[in-house]
Design a protein around this motif. Structure first.
Motif, PDB file in Angstrom:
ATOM      1  N   LEU A   1      -9.211   5.189   1.188  1.00 48.87           N
ATOM      2  CA  LEU A   1      -8.357   4.008   1.083  1.00 48.87           C
ATOM      3  C   LEU A   1      -8.930   3.109   0.002  1.00 48.87           C
ATOM      4  CD1 LEU A   1      -5.949   2.387   2.252  1.00 48.87           C
ATOM      5  CD2 LEU A   1      -7.589   1.297   3.808  1.00 48.87           C
ATOM      6  N   LEU A   2      -8.080   2.735  -0.948  1.00 49.47           N
ATOM      7  CA  LEU A   2      -8.505   1.963  -2.114  1.00 49.47           C
ATOM      8  C   LEU A   2      -7.741   0.653  -2.210  1.00 49.47           C
ATOM      9  CD1 LEU A   2      -8.103   4.972  -4.539  1.00 49.47           C
ATOM     10  CD2 LEU A   2     -10.328   4.042  -3.890  1.00 49.47           C
ATOM     11  N   ILE A   3      -8.366  -0.331  -2.820  1.00 49.59           N
ATOM     12  CA  ILE A   3      -7.671  -1.563  -3.167  1.00 49.59           C
ATOM     13  C   ILE A   3      -7.927  -1.841  -4.649  1.00 49.59           C
ATOM     14  CG2 ILE A   3      -9.625  -3.067  -2.511  1.00 49.59           C
ATOM     15  CD1 ILE A   3      -7.484  -5.109  -1.532  1.00 49.59           C
ATOM     16  N   SER A   4      -6.948  -2.424  -5.308  1.00 54.49           N
ATOM     17  CA  SER A   4      -7.077  -2.740  -6.728  1.00 54.49           C
ATOM     18  C   SER A   4      -8.203  -3.746  -6.953  1.00 54.49           C
ATOM     19  CB  SER A   4      -5.759  -3.320  -7.244  1.00 54.49           C
ATOM     20  OG  SER A   4      -5.930  -3.831  -8.558  1.00 54.49           O
ATOM     21  N   LYS A   5      -9.094  -3.442  -7.876  1.00 58.98           N
ATOM     22  CA  LYS A   5     -10.191  -4.369  -8.191  1.00 58.98           C
ATOM     23  C   LYS A   5      -9.630  -5.669  -8.764  1.00 58.98           C
ATOM     24  CE  LYS A   5     -14.847  -4.365 -10.167  1.00 58.98           C
ATOM     25  NZ  LYS A   5     -14.836  -5.717 -10.741  1.00 58.98           N
ATOM     26  N   ALA A   6      -8.536  -5.563  -9.519  1.00 52.58           N
ATOM     27  CA  ALA A   6      -7.910  -6.767 -10.080  1.00 52.58           C
ATOM     28  C   ALA A   6      -7.437  -7.697  -8.975  1.00 52.58           C
ATOM     29  CB  ALA A   6      -6.736  -6.365 -10.973  1.00 52.58           C
TER      30      ALA A   6
ATOM     31  N   SER B   1       0.832  -1.199   0.000  1.00 49.76           N
ATOM     32  CA  SER B   1       0.000   0.000   0.000  1.00 49.76           C
ATOM     33  C   SER B   1       0.869   1.253   0.000  1.00 49.76           C
ATOM     34  CB  SER B   1      -0.910   0.003   1.239  1.00 49.76           C
ATOM     35  OG  SER B   1      -1.796   1.101   1.220  1.00 49.76           O
ATOM     36  N   ALA B   2       0.432   2.283  -0.717  1.00 49.79           N
ATOM     37  CA  ALA B   2       1.217   3.516  -0.848  1.00 49.79           C
ATOM     38  C   ALA B   2       0.580   4.677  -0.098  1.00 49.79           C
ATOM     39  CB  ALA B   2       1.365   3.888  -2.324  1.00 49.79           C
ATOM     40  N   ASP B   3       1.434   5.607   0.354  1.00 54.30           N
ATOM     41  CA  ASP B   3       0.989   6.841   1.000  1.00 54.30           C
ATOM     42  C   ASP B   3       2.089   7.884   0.788  1.00 54.30           C
ATOM     43  OD1 ASP B   3       0.443   8.895   3.126  1.00 54.30           O
ATOM     44  OD2 ASP B   3      -1.136   7.473   3.663  1.00 54.30           O
ATOM     45  N   VAL B   4       1.698   9.117   0.475  1.00 55.55           N
ATOM     46  CA  VAL B   4       2.709  10.133   0.161  1.00 55.55           C
ATOM     47  C   VAL B   4       3.296  10.811   1.392  1.00 55.55           C
ATOM     48  CG1 VAL B   4       1.731  10.645  -2.102  1.00 55.55           C
ATOM     49  CG2 VAL B   4       1.003  11.989  -0.118  1.00 55.55           C
ATOM     50  N   HIS B   5       2.686  10.613   2.561  1.00 58.07           N
ATOM     51  CA  HIS B   5       3.159  11.334   3.743  1.00 58.07           C
ATOM     52  C   HIS B   5       4.451  10.744   4.290  1.00 58.07           C
ATOM     53  CE1 HIS B   5       0.103  14.361   4.193  1.00 58.07           C
ATOM     54  NE2 HIS B   5      -0.802  13.460   3.863  1.00 58.07           N
ATOM     55  N   ASN B   6       5.257  11.620   4.904  1.00 52.85           N
ATOM     56  CA  ASN B   6       6.612  11.249   5.286  1.00 52.85           C
ATOM     57  C   ASN B   6       6.726  10.452   6.576  1.00 52.85           C
ATOM     58  OD1 ASN B   6       7.675  12.553   3.048  1.00 52.85           O
ATOM     59  ND2 ASN B   6       7.884  14.506   4.111  1.00 52.85           N
ATOM     60  N   SER B   7       5.878  10.735   7.540  1.00 54.58           N
ATOM     61  CA  SER B   7       6.022  10.146   8.867  1.00 54.58           C
ATOM     62  C   SER B   7       5.312   8.797   8.991  1.00 54.58           C
ATOM     63  CB  SER B   7       5.460  11.109   9.919  1.00 54.58           C
ATOM     64  OG  SER B   7       5.391  10.490  11.174  1.00 54.58           O
TER      65      SER B   7
ATOM     66  N   ALA C   1      -0.711  -3.616 -10.352  1.00 54.95           N
ATOM     67  CA  ALA C   1       0.727  -3.666 -10.090  1.00 54.95           C
ATOM     68  C   ALA C   1       1.032  -3.275  -8.649  1.00 54.95           C
ATOM     69  CB  ALA C   1       1.461  -2.730 -11.048  1.00 54.95           C
ATOM     70  N   LEU C   2       0.105  -2.542  -8.029  1.00 53.42           N
ATOM     71  CA  LEU C   2       0.169  -2.178  -6.614  1.00 53.42           C
ATOM     72  C   LEU C   2      -1.179  -2.549  -6.019  1.00 53.42           C
ATOM     73  CD1 LEU C   2       1.671  -0.667  -4.290  1.00 53.42           C
ATOM     74  CD2 LEU C   2       0.643   1.448  -5.175  1.00 53.42           C
ATOM     75  N   ASP C   3      -1.171  -3.080  -4.798  1.00 55.30           N
ATOM     76  CA  ASP C   3      -2.411  -3.614  -4.225  1.00 55.30           C
ATOM     77  C   ASP C   3      -3.345  -2.530  -3.692  1.00 55.30           C
ATOM     78  OD1 ASP C   3      -1.662  -6.446  -4.469  1.00 55.30           O
ATOM     79  OD2 ASP C   3      -0.138  -5.955  -2.983  1.00 55.30           O
ATOM     80  N   MET C   4      -2.785  -1.583  -2.926  1.00 53.64           N
ATOM     81  CA  MET C   4      -3.620  -0.614  -2.222  1.00 53.64           C
ATOM     82  C   MET C   4      -3.015   0.782  -2.289  1.00 53.64           C
ATOM     83  SD  MET C   4      -4.551  -2.901   1.175  1.00 53.64           S
ATOM     84  CE  MET C   4      -5.440  -1.557   1.954  1.00 53.64           C
ATOM     85  N   ASN C   5      -3.833   1.760  -1.959  1.00 58.49           N
ATOM     86  CA  ASN C   5      -3.377   3.143  -2.004  1.00 58.49           C
ATOM     87  C   ASN C   5      -4.242   3.994  -1.096  1.00 58.49           C
ATOM     88  OD1 ASN C   5      -1.787   5.229  -2.840  1.00 58.49           O
ATOM     89  ND2 ASN C   5      -2.536   5.305  -4.943  1.00 58.49           N
ATOM     90  N   ARG C   6      -3.614   4.954  -0.430  1.00 59.55           N
ATOM     91  CA  ARG C   6      -4.348   5.958   0.342  1.00 59.55           C
ATOM     92  C   ARG C   6      -4.119   7.289  -0.342  1.00 59.55           C
ATOM     93  NH1 ARG C   6      -3.989  10.730   1.400  1.00 59.55           N
ATOM     94  NH2 ARG C   6      -1.784  10.358   1.828  1.00 59.55           N
TER      95      ARG C   6
ATOM     96  N   GLY D   1      -3.135 -14.785  10.117  1.00 54.16           N
ATOM     97  CA  GLY D   1      -1.806 -14.592   9.562  1.00 54.16           C
ATOM     98  C   GLY D   1      -1.716 -14.703   8.056  1.00 54.16           C
ATOM     99  N   LYS D   2      -2.846 -14.953   7.406  1.00 53.69           N
ATOM    100  CA  LYS D   2      -2.808 -15.122   5.945  1.00 53.69           C
ATOM    101  C   LYS D   2      -2.573 -13.799   5.218  1.00 53.69           C
ATOM    102  CE  LYS D   2      -5.400 -17.139   2.085  1.00 53.69           C
ATOM    103  NZ  LYS D   2      -6.618 -17.871   1.666  1.00 53.69           N
ATOM    104  N   TYR D   3      -3.150 -12.729   5.748  1.00 59.25           N
ATOM    105  CA  TYR D   3      -3.045 -11.429   5.086  1.00 59.25           C
ATOM    106  C   TYR D   3      -2.479 -10.368   6.023  1.00 59.25           C
ATOM    107  CZ  TYR D   3      -6.117 -13.428   1.531  1.00 59.25           C
ATOM    108  OH  TYR D   3      -6.654 -14.226   0.565  1.00 59.25           O
ATOM    109  N   LYS D   4      -1.646  -9.500   5.471  1.00 59.37           N
ATOM    110  CA  LYS D   4      -1.192  -8.303   6.162  1.00 59.37           C
ATOM    111  C   LYS D   4      -0.850  -7.255   5.104  1.00 59.37           C
ATOM    112  CE  LYS D   4       3.495 -10.197   6.832  1.00 59.37           C
ATOM    113  NZ  LYS D   4       4.538 -10.465   7.851  1.00 59.37           N
ATOM    114  N   ILE D   5      -0.491  -6.060   5.565  1.00 59.11           N
ATOM    115  CA  ILE D   5      -0.253  -4.945   4.649  1.00 59.11           C
ATOM    116  C   ILE D   5       1.092  -4.304   4.959  1.00 59.11           C
ATOM    117  CG2 ILE D   5      -1.136  -2.738   3.787  1.00 59.11           C
ATOM    118  CD1 ILE D   5      -3.885  -3.563   5.032  1.00 59.11           C
ATOM    119  N   LYS D   6       1.855  -4.034   3.929  1.00 59.64           N
ATOM    120  CA  LYS D   6       3.103  -3.278   4.070  1.00 59.64           C
ATOM    121  C   LYS D   6       2.882  -1.902   3.455  1.00 59.64           C
ATOM    122  CE  LYS D   6       8.084  -3.315   3.023  1.00 59.64           C
ATOM    123  NZ  LYS D   6       8.469  -3.027   4.407  1.00 59.64           N
ATOM    124  N   VAL D   7       3.127  -0.868   4.258  1.00 63.70           N
ATOM    125  CA  VAL D   7       2.903   0.504   3.792  1.00 63.70           C
ATOM    126  C   VAL D   7       4.210   1.126   3.308  1.00 63.70           C
ATOM    127  CG1 VAL D   7       2.008   2.784   4.384  1.00 63.70           C
ATOM    128  CG2 VAL D   7       1.034   0.754   5.475  1.00 63.70           C
ATOM    129  N   PHE D   8       4.177   1.621   2.082  1.00 62.87           N
ATOM    130  CA  PHE D   8       5.304   2.371   1.516  1.00 62.87           C
ATOM    131  C   PHE D   8       4.915   3.844   1.515  1.00 62.87           C
ATOM    132  CE2 PHE D   8       5.643  -1.877  -0.139  1.00 62.87           C
ATOM    133  CZ  PHE D   8       7.012  -2.138  -0.209  1.00 62.87           C
TER     134      PHE D   8
END
Length: 321
Positions: free
Chosen positions: A233-238, A25-31, A79-84, A53-60
């Motif tokens: 907060l969005l997730i890819s429909k694909a 998952s992506a986010d533009v904020h720095n902190s 190509a990316l799973d999620m986005n804020r 434990g099957k699913y978790k999220i890594k935030v970039f």
């Protein structure tokens, strides 16, 4: 026998490992502690617990994967799973996303919560699926106000100013209605643009103003509170469509649980950021003549709220007290 049991256990672990998924998952904020970043990390904890434990999220964060537009393009194709993102970045693709961005639509944060937590909000979240984006939740983004090197107390004060706005037709129109010169640009370029005089002002909420260090370049924050456009907060429909229905429901439920966490975190961050900018010598202008701004916004509504769907949603939001 022991060897066979060990091999069977290893095989089971291998299968489980293959099935496990870490959503990116992506986010533009720095902190890492910024409310939206922290909320998605909290969602990851909830999701990991719900899924065993099957699913978790890594935030970039820190724009590591690109600008909001670039990451949205990645999410659309899977190509990316999620986005804020701020909902304004969806306006050109998803007409219904326009509604919460309209100037002075909400008369308070509580009013905004009522609208977005109800049927109007759910309809807006579903409005981007044709673009490959599934809306999961709305996050608070506070009230957006103008910051510059001078106070902006009345509509006349904004006239002629070069104001950075999000790359959105609505935001360009809002600035134009104020008599300002809209300057669309990515969030990451605002600090330098303020410092070098490419722009005279920008507009955002207090936590963004503080954490981005924009207060170093613009020492006057005027509470115009012209918009309460939320984050989404969005997730890819694909990606989402490949999940079984029960797991889709699990993802949605985890996202909804993160909303209360984010709102609390947001309120705390807003108070902390306000203290920080005041200590840095920022002038806070509270005596803004909001009526002068509101009266200038009718052309924006006339230009953009043109379909029966949009008119219905705006009325439903305004009627909810």
């Amino acid at each position: 026998m022991i060897k066979q049991i060990a091999l069977a256990a290893m095989a089971t672990l291998t299968v489980l490992g293959a099935q496990a998924k870490e959503f990116r998952s992506a986010d533009v904020h720095n902190s890492d502690d910024y409310p939206t970043v922290a909320a998605v990390k909290y969602m990851s904890q909830v999701l990991e617990q719900k899924s065993g434990g099957k699913y978790k999220i890594k935030v970039f964060n820190k724009s590591a994967l690109g600008t909001e537009k670039e990451t949205l393009d990645q999410v659309k194709i899977g190509a990316l799973d999620m986005n804020r993102v701020n909902i304004s970045s969806l306006n050109s693709m998803c007409p219904k996303s326009l509604v919460p961005t309209l100037p002075f639509l909400f008369n308070s944060i509580e009013h905004m919560h009522q609208v977005l937590d109800g049927p109007v909000g759910e309809e807006i979240l579903k409005g981007c699926e044709h673009e490959g984006l599934v809306g999961l939740a709305f996050y608070d983004s506070g009230a957006r106000s103008i910051y510059a090197k001078k106070p902006v107390r009345t509509l006349a004060d904004a006239k002629g100013m070069k104001i950075r706005v999000q790359p959105s037709d609505v935001w360009v129109a809002v600035a134009a209605a104020m008599g300002a010169n809209a300057t669309p640009m990515p969030y990451g370029e605002v600090y330098t643009a303020l410092k070098t005089g490419i722009i005279d002002a920008a507009e955002n909420n207090i936590p963004s103003f503080e954490t981005s260090k924009h207060f170093e370049a613009a020492k006057v924050f005027s509470h115009t509170e012209h918009s309460m456009a939320p984050e989404v907060l969005l997730i890819s429909k694909a990606v989402f469509d490949k999940l079984p229905k029960a797991e889709q429901d699990m993802v949605r439920a985890a996202a909804k649980e993160s909303v209360a966490f984010q709102r609390k975190k947001w309120a705390e961050q807003e108070a902390k950021s306000l203290t920080t900018i005041k200590a840095a010598g920022v002038q806070i202008v509270d005596n803004v003549d909001k009526a002068s701004f509101q009266s200038a916004m009718q052309p924006v509504y006339a230009k953009f709220v043109t379909t029966p769907d949009l008119q219905r949603l705006v009325k439903a939001a305004q009627d909810l007290k």
